[in-house]
Structures are given as structure tokens and as C-alpha cells.
Design a protein around this motif. Structure first.
Motif, PDB file in Angstrom:
ATOM      1  N   GLU A  27      -3.380  -4.612  15.758  1.00 30.98           N
ATOM      2  CA  GLU A  27      -4.529  -3.990  15.096  1.00 30.98           C
ATOM      3  C   GLU A  27      -4.141  -2.787  14.249  1.00 30.98           C
ATOM      4  N   ARG A  28      -3.044  -2.124  14.580  1.00 32.84           N
ATOM      5  CA  ARG A  28      -2.586  -0.949  13.834  1.00 32.84           C
ATOM      6  C   ARG A  28      -1.751  -1.340  12.626  1.00 32.84           C
ATOM      7  N   ASN A  29      -1.514  -2.577  12.413  1.00 35.72           N
ATOM      8  CA  ASN A  29      -0.616  -3.073  11.375  1.00 35.72           C
ATOM      9  C   ASN A  29      -0.729  -2.260  10.079  1.00 35.72           C
ATOM     10  N   GLY A  30       0.310  -1.488   9.791  1.00 36.85           N
ATOM     11  CA  GLY A  30       0.378  -0.754   8.536  1.00 36.85           C
ATOM     12  C   GLY A  30      -0.297   0.604   8.520  1.00 36.85           C
ATOM     13  N   GLU A  31      -0.975   0.996   9.608  1.00 36.58           N
ATOM     14  CA  GLU A  31      -1.606   2.326   9.624  1.00 36.58           C
ATOM     15  C   GLU A  31      -0.535   3.410   9.636  1.00 36.58           C
TER      16      GLU A  31
END
Length: 92
Positions: free
Chosen positions: A25-29
Motif C-alpha cells: 500500500e505504501r508503494n512509492g510513498e
């Protein structure tokens, strides 16, 4: 804020599934991993320590840092008054 429930599976240990789901869900944050406004209820303090350790490892893997969530055990939410077997009222 509304509570969010999500089924993440039964095929692996829960901690492993939760961390994998969180990473997805954090992908790339961008850093940091900020969970300061997050409340997580777990069945034991040991589970809380394991989750916090896993989140710290996830932050380290991503060259980031962690602002930890508030982690509580479920016991205070289940017990009410002096009788350990009396449940808390439905509406608090």
C-alpha cells in the motif's frame, strides 16, 4: 476517521501478511513511514513488539525511518469495572 477493515489472507503468518500488505500500500510513498495517527489493537504486548520490529525493518529496507503507531492490547477495551469477566458496554 472511519475504521478500515481489510482481509489480507490466511496462507501465511499474520505478521508477515500485514507487513507485506503495508509495504504494498505504501508503494512509492516518500519517507518517512508516518503512522503517528494510527491506532492498532493487538491481542498481546508481544504481538505489538513484533509488529513494531517488523515496521522498523521495513523502514530500514526502504532507507527511511518510522514514526510509530499507537499500539494497544485489546484487554482494556474488553474489561469494564472490577469484574474481569464483565464486558464493556457496547457504546462507550
Amino acid at each position: 476517521m472511519k475504521a478500515i477493515r481489510k482481509f489480507i489472507g490466511w496462507d501465511k503468518p499474520l505478521l508477515e501478511l500485514a507487513l507485506a500488505n503495508f509495504a504494498k500500500e505504501r508503494n512509492g510513498e516518500p519517507p518517512p513511514i508516518d503512522l503517528e495517527k494510527t491506532l492498532i489493537l493487538l491481542p498481546s504486548s508481544e504481538a505489538g513488539r513484533a509488529l513494531l520490529s517488523g515496521l522498523a525493518g521495513l523502514a530500514s529496507e526502504n532507507s527511511s525511518y518510522l514514526i510509530p503507531p499507537k499500539i494497544l492490547t485489546i484487554e482494556p477495551f474488553l474489561l469494564f469495572g472490577s469484574d474481569p469477566f464483565k464486558m464493556a458496554p457496547r457504546e462507550l
